[in-house]
Design a protein around this motif. Structure first.
Motif, PDB file in Angstrom:
ATOM      1  N   VAL A  29      32.633  43.946  30.328  1.00 43.36           N
ATOM      2  CA  VAL A  29      31.391  44.714  30.497  1.00 43.36           C
ATOM      3  C   VAL A  29      31.601  46.159  30.052  1.00 43.36           C
ATOM      4  CG1 VAL A  29      29.942  45.764  32.290  1.00 43.36           C
ATOM      5  CG2 VAL A  29      30.325  43.294  32.288  1.00 43.36           C
ATOM      6  N   LYS A  49      26.590  41.545  39.286  1.00 47.23           N
ATOM      7  CA  LYS A  49      26.120  42.900  39.596  1.00 47.23           C
ATOM      8  C   LYS A  49      26.986  43.576  40.662  1.00 47.23           C
ATOM      9  CE  LYS A  49      22.165  41.661  41.273  1.00 47.23           C
ATOM     10  NZ  LYS A  49      22.477  40.225  41.443  1.00 47.23           N
ATOM     11  N   MET A 230      22.241  41.559  33.611  1.00 44.54           N
ATOM     12  CA  MET A 230      23.501  40.815  33.629  1.00 44.54           C
ATOM     13  C   MET A 230      23.268  39.335  33.909  1.00 44.54           C
ATOM     14  SD  MET A 230      26.429  43.209  35.394  1.00 44.54           S
ATOM     15  CE  MET A 230      27.708  42.053  34.858  1.00 44.54           C
ATOM     16  N   ILE A 235      26.802  41.454  30.103  1.00 44.44           N
ATOM     17  CA  ILE A 235      25.534  42.165  29.922  1.00 44.44           C
ATOM     18  C   ILE A 235      24.758  41.444  28.825  1.00 44.44           C
ATOM     19  CG2 ILE A 235      24.452  44.301  29.112  1.00 44.44           C
ATOM     20  CD1 ILE A 235      26.754  45.838  30.423  1.00 44.44           C
TER      21      ILE A 235
END
Length: 343
Positions: A29, A49, A230, A235
């Motif tokens: 990420v 997340k 996400m 992402i």
């Protein structure tokens, strides 16, 4: 790292090493946060997340572990910091509001004692000065009669009041970064709106950078200037609030938008459209796009090969094969969405 960026996360990979194997919760990420900016991270449960936020805070419990990447905060890599060094950063420079304040607050200590603890530890002030600051913080977050409330215990507060107390605690040392992990989930709609308005006000007043984590796209639009979507530890799409809401470029983002109730003349005759299927098993992550098994537009290549990011603007990128020049044209992806959510 840009001097404007407070936080720069690069190629972050976080796994949980369980007895049945390695769960690859975060699989590479990248994102940044500017000073004084608010961004939202959205996605359904299991998308990564909260693990992203816990990785930034270095609050992962065993068997969780950061296995690769950098977390640059003011130019310093938090991923290489010791636990002792992180204790001086948490609550002081970076604070976090957790999802359920009742389980985050200690039931045997007063609200005042819990706010004062962080102030005394990080600001090295006397107990009396810490008490004055705690009363001031309760006043800032809109709790009435703070001099009286400071002596009360968490069970004497309502759900909304407890969340306000959590925000007061998180902001008591005036951190540069505030991470709010689903701060309004357990609250009714009226209190939810008050908490979001409070966060906007505090961001403007204290110039605090905010990462707001939620599964509800409707929550982030008023607070955040940018949104990160996400799914499956990656992402899927990132863009400004305007770009995500009115020009989504990933089928998953589109699915999230379709599941939001809309108040229009036609809305009473329209059913909400759910996203069929279940999230991917991150014990065995798919080699292609993680959303492909649930995607209405999936092609053979989506199953076999993970797509690269396509950059639509300096702020807008999406990970989808449909954006390739040779891919079939899909009006919902290749066109714009109007203000009523129609392609």
């Amino acid at each position: 790292m840009s001097s404007e960026n407070l936080l720069d996360v690069k190629n972050l990979k976080t796994s949980f090493f369980t007895h049945v194997g390695e769960v690859k919760a975060i699989r590479g990420v990248d994102f940044h946060l500017k000073k004084g900016e608010a961004i939202g991270i959205v996605g359904e449960s299991g998308s990564g997340k909260s693990v992203t936020s816990l990785s930034v805070m270095r609050l992962l419990l065993n068997p969780g572990k950061i296995i690769d990447g950098q977390i640059l905060f003011n130019g310093e890599d938090l991923a290489t910091k010791s636990d002792k060094e992180m204790q001086n950063i948490r609550g002081n420079e970076i604070s976090m509001i957790f999802q359920d304040p009742m389980t985050s607050l200690n039931p045997v200590y007063t609200i005042g004692d819990q706010i004062m603890e962080a102030i005394i530890k990080h600001q090295k002030v006397s107990k009396e000065e810490a008490r004055k600051k705690a009363v001031e913080m309760l006043k800032i977050v809109g709790i009435p009669s703070p001099e009286k409330r400071i002596k009360q215990y968490p069970h004497e507060f309502s759900g909304g009041m407890r969340q306000r107390a959590m925000i007061a605690m998180a902001l008591s040392c005036e951190p540069q970064l505030l991470i709010a992990d689903e701060p309004t989930t357990a609250l009714d709609v009226t209190i939810q709106a008050q908490i979001l308005e409070l966060m906007k006000d505090l961001k403007d007043r204290l110039n605090t950078s905010i990462i707001l984590i939620t599964h509800d796209l409707g929550v982030v639009v008023d607070v955040c200037s940018r949104i990160i979507v996400m799914y499956g530890g990656l992402i899927m799409e990132e863009g400004s609030s305007e770009e995500i809401f009115y020009n989504p470029k990933h089928p998953y983002t589109l699915g999230l938008l379709k599941s939001i109730p809309k108040i229009t003349e036609k809305s009473d005759k329209q059913r909400l459209i759910p996203i069929d299927g279940t999230p991917p098993d991150l014990l065995k992550p798919p080699k292609g796009c993680p959303f492909a098994p649930r995607c209405d537009y999936a092609m053979k290549i989506c199953i076999e090969q993970s797509p690269e990011y396509t950059q639509m603007s300096p702020t807008h990128r999406s990970m989808c094969h449909l954006l390739h020049p040779d891919a079939p044209s899909v009006p919902e992806i290749n066109g714009n969405i109007d203000k009523e959510g129609q392609a």
